[in-house]
Design a protein around this motif. Structure first.
Motif, PDB file in Angstrom:
ATOM      1  N   PRO A   1       0.813  -1.233   0.000  1.00  0.00           N
ATOM      2  CA  PRO A   1       0.000   0.000   0.000  1.00  0.00           C
ATOM      3  C   PRO A   1       0.840   1.274   0.000  1.00  0.00           C
ATOM      4  O   PRO A   1       0.479   2.256  -0.639  1.00  0.00           O
ATOM      5  CB  PRO A   1      -0.836  -0.090   1.284  1.00  0.00           C
ATOM      6  CG  PRO A   1      -0.535  -1.373   1.930  1.00  0.00           C
ATOM      7  CD  PRO A   1       0.479  -2.128   1.134  1.00  0.00           C
ATOM      8  N   THR A   2       1.988   1.229   0.692  1.00  0.00           N
ATOM      9  CA  THR A   2       2.841   2.432   0.728  1.00  0.00           C
ATOM     10  C   THR A   2       3.391   2.742  -0.665  1.00  0.00           C
ATOM     11  O   THR A   2       3.362   3.891  -1.117  1.00  0.00           O
ATOM     12  CB  THR A   2       4.006   2.217   1.730  1.00  0.00           C
ATOM     13  OG1 THR A   2       3.439   1.922   3.009  1.00  0.00           O
ATOM     14  CG2 THR A   2       4.892   3.441   1.840  1.00  0.00           C
ATOM     15  N   SER A   3       3.872   1.723  -1.355  1.00  0.00           N
ATOM     16  CA  SER A   3       4.446   1.977  -2.688  1.00  0.00           C
ATOM     17  C   SER A   3       3.356   2.437  -3.652  1.00  0.00           C
ATOM     18  O   SER A   3       3.582   3.341  -4.471  1.00  0.00           O
ATOM     19  CB  SER A   3       5.180   0.746  -3.217  1.00  0.00           C
ATOM     20  OG  SER A   3       4.328  -0.357  -3.243  1.00  0.00           O
ATOM     21  N   LEU A   4       2.163   1.854  -3.535  1.00  0.00           N
ATOM     22  CA  LEU A   4       1.054   2.277  -4.425  1.00  0.00           C
ATOM     23  C   LEU A   4       0.657   3.718  -4.124  1.00  0.00           C
ATOM     24  O   LEU A   4       0.379   4.509  -5.033  1.00  0.00           O
ATOM     25  CB  LEU A   4      -0.153   1.347  -4.250  1.00  0.00           C
ATOM     26  CG  LEU A   4       0.032  -0.107  -4.699  1.00  0.00           C
ATOM     27  CD1 LEU A   4      -1.228  -0.919  -4.377  1.00  0.00           C
ATOM     28  CD2 LEU A   4       0.332  -0.200  -6.195  1.00  0.00           C
TER      29      LEU A   4
ATOM     30  N   GLU B   1      -7.907  -5.907   0.818  1.00  0.00           N
ATOM     31  CA  GLU B   1      -7.880  -4.685   1.618  1.00  0.00           C
ATOM     32  C   GLU B   1      -8.757  -3.654   0.920  1.00  0.00           C
ATOM     33  O   GLU B   1      -8.614  -3.427  -0.293  1.00  0.00           O
ATOM     34  CB  GLU B   1      -6.437  -4.176   1.746  1.00  0.00           C
ATOM     35  CG  GLU B   1      -6.279  -2.859   2.487  1.00  0.00           C
ATOM     36  CD  GLU B   1      -6.731  -2.883   3.952  1.00  0.00           C
ATOM     37  OE1 GLU B   1      -6.556  -3.908   4.629  1.00  0.00           O
ATOM     38  OE2 GLU B   1      -7.284  -1.868   4.403  1.00  0.00           O
ATOM     39  N   LYS B   2      -9.641  -3.048   1.697  1.00  0.00           N
ATOM     40  CA  LYS B   2     -10.583  -2.061   1.150  1.00  0.00           C
ATOM     41  C   LYS B   2      -9.837  -0.945   0.401  1.00  0.00           C
ATOM     42  O   LYS B   2      -8.934  -0.321   0.950  1.00  0.00           O
ATOM     43  CB  LYS B   2     -11.367  -1.468   2.329  1.00  0.00           C
ATOM     44  CG  LYS B   2     -12.495  -0.553   1.948  1.00  0.00           C
ATOM     45  CD  LYS B   2     -13.278  -0.123   3.185  1.00  0.00           C
ATOM     46  CE  LYS B   2     -12.421   0.623   4.174  1.00  0.00           C
ATOM     47  NZ  LYS B   2     -12.968   0.977   5.434  1.00  0.00           N
TER      48      LYS B   2
ATOM     49  N   GLU C   1      -8.397  -0.252  -6.280  1.00  0.00           N
ATOM     50  CA  GLU C   1      -8.580   1.073  -6.899  1.00  0.00           C
ATOM     51  C   GLU C   1      -7.273   1.872  -6.820  1.00  0.00           C
ATOM     52  O   GLU C   1      -6.885   2.549  -7.771  1.00  0.00           O
ATOM     53  CB  GLU C   1      -9.692   1.857  -6.186  1.00  0.00           C
ATOM     54  CG  GLU C   1     -11.096   1.249  -6.316  1.00  0.00           C
ATOM     55  CD  GLU C   1     -11.338   0.053  -5.403  1.00  0.00           C
ATOM     56  OE1 GLU C   1     -10.489  -0.225  -4.517  1.00  0.00           O
ATOM     57  OE2 GLU C   1     -12.374  -0.633  -5.583  1.00  0.00           O
ATOM     58  N   LEU C   2      -6.589   1.767  -5.674  1.00  0.00           N
ATOM     59  CA  LEU C   2      -5.310   2.470  -5.516  1.00  0.00           C
ATOM     60  C   LEU C   2      -4.300   1.933  -6.531  1.00  0.00           C
ATOM     61  O   LEU C   2      -3.534   2.696  -7.139  1.00  0.00           O
ATOM     62  CB  LEU C   2      -4.788   2.271  -4.078  1.00  0.00           C
ATOM     63  CG  LEU C   2      -3.508   3.020  -3.714  1.00  0.00           C
ATOM     64  CD1 LEU C   2      -3.713   4.531  -3.777  1.00  0.00           C
ATOM     65  CD2 LEU C   2      -3.031   2.628  -2.307  1.00  0.00           C
TER      66      LEU C   2
ATOM     67  N   ASN D   1      -8.409  -0.680   7.088  1.00  0.00           N
ATOM     68  CA  ASN D   1      -8.635   0.751   6.812  1.00  0.00           C
ATOM     69  C   ASN D   1      -7.322   1.429   6.392  1.00  0.00           C
ATOM     70  O   ASN D   1      -7.077   2.586   6.689  1.00  0.00           O
ATOM     71  CB  ASN D   1      -9.187   1.428   8.077  1.00  0.00           C
ATOM     72  CG  ASN D   1      -9.915   2.722   7.766  1.00  0.00           C
ATOM     73  OD1 ASN D   1     -10.392   2.930   6.641  1.00  0.00           O
ATOM     74  ND2 ASN D   1      -9.976   3.624   8.721  1.00  0.00           N
ATOM     75  N   MET D   2      -6.495   0.637   5.701  1.00  0.00           N
ATOM     76  CA  MET D   2      -5.126   1.087   5.416  1.00  0.00           C
ATOM     77  C   MET D   2      -5.071   2.304   4.500  1.00  0.00           C
ATOM     78  O   MET D   2      -4.285   3.226   4.733  1.00  0.00           O
ATOM     79  CB  MET D   2      -4.343  -0.044   4.760  1.00  0.00           C
ATOM     80  CG  MET D   2      -3.959  -1.141   5.710  1.00  0.00           C
ATOM     81  SD  MET D   2      -3.110  -2.452   4.822  1.00  0.00           S
ATOM     82  CE  MET D   2      -2.161  -3.162   6.147  1.00  0.00           C
ATOM     83  N   VAL D   3      -5.884   2.285   3.461  1.00  0.00           N
ATOM     84  CA  VAL D   3      -5.781   3.355   2.462  1.00  0.00           C
ATOM     85  C   VAL D   3      -6.172   4.685   3.105  1.00  0.00           C
ATOM     86  O   VAL D   3      -5.471   5.692   2.966  1.00  0.00           O
ATOM     87  CB  VAL D   3      -6.659   3.027   1.226  1.00  0.00           C
ATOM     88  CG1 VAL D   3      -6.642   4.184   0.236  1.00  0.00           C
ATOM     89  CG2 VAL D   3      -6.157   1.744   0.556  1.00  0.00           C
ATOM     90  N   TYR D   4      -7.258   4.666   3.859  1.00  0.00           N
ATOM     91  CA  TYR D   4      -7.689   5.893   4.543  1.00  0.00           C
ATOM     92  C   TYR D   4      -6.614   6.356   5.532  1.00  0.00           C
ATOM     93  O   TYR D   4      -6.247   7.529   5.565  1.00  0.00           O
ATOM     94  CB  TYR D   4      -9.019   5.643   5.281  1.00  0.00           C
ATOM     95  CG  TYR D   4      -9.469   6.849   6.070  1.00  0.00           C
ATOM     96  CD1 TYR D   4     -10.270   7.820   5.473  1.00  0.00           C
ATOM     97  CD2 TYR D   4      -9.068   7.032   7.399  1.00  0.00           C
ATOM     98  CE1 TYR D   4     -10.664   8.953   6.195  1.00  0.00           C
ATOM     99  CE2 TYR D   4      -9.447   8.154   8.113  1.00  0.00           C
ATOM    100  CZ  TYR D   4     -10.247   9.109   7.514  1.00  0.00           C
ATOM    101  OH  TYR D   4     -10.621  10.228   8.212  1.00  0.00           O
ATOM    102  N   GLU D   5      -6.118   5.404   6.329  1.00  0.00           N
ATOM    103  CA  GLU D   5      -5.177   5.796   7.391  1.00  0.00           C
ATOM    104  C   GLU D   5      -3.822   6.244   6.832  1.00  0.00           C
ATOM    105  O   GLU D   5      -3.170   7.091   7.435  1.00  0.00           O
ATOM    106  CB  GLU D   5      -5.015   4.655   8.409  1.00  0.00           C
ATOM    107  CG  GLU D   5      -6.277   4.463   9.238  1.00  0.00           C
ATOM    108  CD  GLU D   5      -6.024   3.867  10.611  1.00  0.00           C
ATOM    109  OE1 GLU D   5      -4.898   3.437  10.893  1.00  0.00           O
ATOM    110  OE2 GLU D   5      -6.972   3.826  11.416  1.00  0.00           O
ATOM    111  N   LEU D   6      -3.400   5.697   5.703  1.00  0.00           N
ATOM    112  CA  LEU D   6      -2.146   6.184   5.099  1.00  0.00           C
ATOM    113  C   LEU D   6      -2.245   7.680   4.833  1.00  0.00           C
ATOM    114  O   LEU D   6      -1.293   8.428   5.031  1.00  0.00           O
ATOM    115  CB  LEU D   6      -1.862   5.457   3.780  1.00  0.00           C
ATOM    116  CG  LEU D   6      -1.066   4.156   3.874  1.00  0.00           C
ATOM    117  CD1 LEU D   6      -1.042   3.445   2.531  1.00  0.00           C
ATOM    118  CD2 LEU D   6       0.364   4.397   4.357  1.00  0.00           C
TER     119      LEU D   6
END
Ligand SMILES: NC(=O)c1ccc[n+]([C@@H]2O[C@H](COP(=O)([O-])OP(=O)(O)OC[C@H]3O[C@@H](n4cnc5c(N)ncnc54)[C@H](O)[C@@H]3O)[C@@H](O)[C@H]2O)c1
Length: 403
Positions: free
Chosen positions: A14-17, A48-49, A53-54, A150-155
């Motif tokens: 998720p971080t790299s995306l 992961e939600k 899309e990310l 909730n990774m994308v939101y929290e990033l």
């Protein structure tokens, strides 16, 4: 600026995306070729939600590979387990990844360790690796706080901490994270950043242990722990977390051990909290036994464990309370008896594992709910009138038992 992320697991991917979706030129590396092939083929590697899309937004700016390229900044996000016997951090993956980076990086590159590490790890383990290589690089530590589910939101919205040796390196790293992070970014030194991250997870572990100890006291004398916590939390300065079947995952059940391992004499509270949380699967088994007796259920073969992951609506099973419970049953010579099911776990990881809710429910006379996935909340009616031990206190059922 070329940014290379090393380790594309739950944190690195998720971080790299996120970096690529916000304009960064990202080289995303994992030595697991099968994982890289999946990403290259256009699919993400875990549920992961918002992640698919990310991925679509990041696609044009990211290159997935299994070799280590030249880059200006490297972000290392590999696993940091603890050694079971000593409770100390096992730094082997971080050190190996830093060695890989040192073989590929230009002089002056910045290496950011994002993995959670015990305080002092950068000094004790990473700096010697750098010194041995003779390379001139700058080091930083930028621990991650996001929660699976909730990774994308929290990033985007969490505050973050960046530890660096000097303000220039700190500012450079901050500017990279600021391309997507809207939360406050606090700059500090490396040791403070290391300790802060471990302290955050230790705080939560101790709070959960307190809730679990309250639960045991309340069970002993017929008090309703959930109601007591609900009312106590109305106090403006009280915030007790929820009791449950144990603590799992790669963070809260691991990081406090780093402190116990390094400071055994000074961690009475932290060590006790860890042991209380680790005792919960045994407590669930005792409770299961009571409910089986009360309902005339004589065989564990007719008991079903719902949920294998360590928290709701994710597919991560690492250190999960259910796996701890299965190990506890094994120690009692009762392995391979109970039925298990989790809608998020497609691969077989336990005996008698079902892959469909109806087949699971058809095989049991009693359910132990260990994870409060939305699936079971939405299908609570299917549990009918069988006894359910609701260890998460999430269902409203006629024959519900709590821990
Ligand atoms: N998972 C979480 O919720 C979470 C939250 C906050 C912090 N963290 C921390 O983040 C770090 C990473 O955790 P994770 O859950 O993403 O781990 P993970 O096991 O899911 O991913 C690590 C990845 O790194 C790869 N890898 C390991 N060594 C490598 C190397 N030398 N070169 C290339 N690839 C390599 C592995 O193949 C794997 O895909 C840990 O320190 C963890 O404590 C995790």
């Amino acid at each position: 600026m070329r940014i290379c992320v090393v380790g594309l697991g739950y944190i690195g991917l998720p971080t790299s995306l996120m970096l690529a979706a916000n304009g960064g030129h990202v080289l995303a590396v994992d030595y697991n070729r099968a994982l890289v092939d999946t990403l290259v083929s256009g699919r993400v590697t875990f549920e992961e939600k918002g992640l698919p899309e990310l991925y679509e937004r990041a696609r044009v700016n990211i290159e997935f590979r299994s070799d280590y390229p030249e880059a200006d900044v490297y972000i290392v996000a590999v696993a940091t387990p603890y050694i079971k016997e000593t409770h100390k951090i096992d730094p082997q993956y971080v050190c190996a990844a830093v060695r890989n980076v040192l073989d590929a990086c230009p002089d002056g590159a910045v290496i950011v360790v994002e993995s959670t590490v015990s305080p002092g790890t950068m000094d004790k383990f990473v700096r010697p690796v750098v010194a041995e290589s003779g390379r001139k690089v700058r080091l930083a530590h930028a621990p991650e706080r996001i929660i699976p589910g909730n990774m994308v939101y929290e990033l985007i919205h969490n505050s973050r901490t960046i530890g660096a040796d000097d303000p220039e390196t700190g500012s450079l790293v901050r500017d990279i994270y600021a391309t997507f992070c809207q939360g406050e970014i606090v700059l500090t030194d490396i040791r403070t950043a290391e300790m802060t991250k471990v302290v955050e997870n230790t705080f939560r572990d101790i709070n959960i242990a307190f809730a679990n100890e309250l639960l045991k006291i309340c069970r002993e004398d017929g008090m309703d722990v959930y109601e007591i916590i609900r009312i106590a939390n109305k106090h403006p300065r009280v915030n007790i977390l929820q009791p449950g079947p144990g603590v799992g995952g790669h963070c809260i059940s691991v990081d406090p051990w780093f402190l116990v391992g390094d400071y055994p004499e000074l961690t009475q509270l932290i060590g006790t909290a860890r042991r209380i949380n680790d005792s919960m699967p045994e407590f669930v088994i005792e409770r299961m036994g009571d409910i089986m007796r009360e309902n005339g259920i004589s065989s564990l073969e007719r008991v079903g464990l719902y949920g294998l992951t360590y928290k709701e609506n994710v597919d991560d099973t690492r250190e999960s309370p259910t796996l701890q419970l299965l190990e506890a049953l094994e120690r009692r010579g009762q392995s391979g008896l109970v039925q298990v099911y989790d809608p998020f776990v497609a691969r077989d990881i336990a005996p008698n594992q079902h892959h469909d809710l109806d087949s699971f429910l058809g095989a049991v006379d009693m359910v132990v709910l260990l994870v409060g996935h939305d699936e079971i909340k939405q299908n609570a009616a299917k549990l009918g009138r069988i006894p359910v031990l609701d260890t998460r206190n999430v269902l409203d059922l006629p024959r519900r038992y709590t821990l």
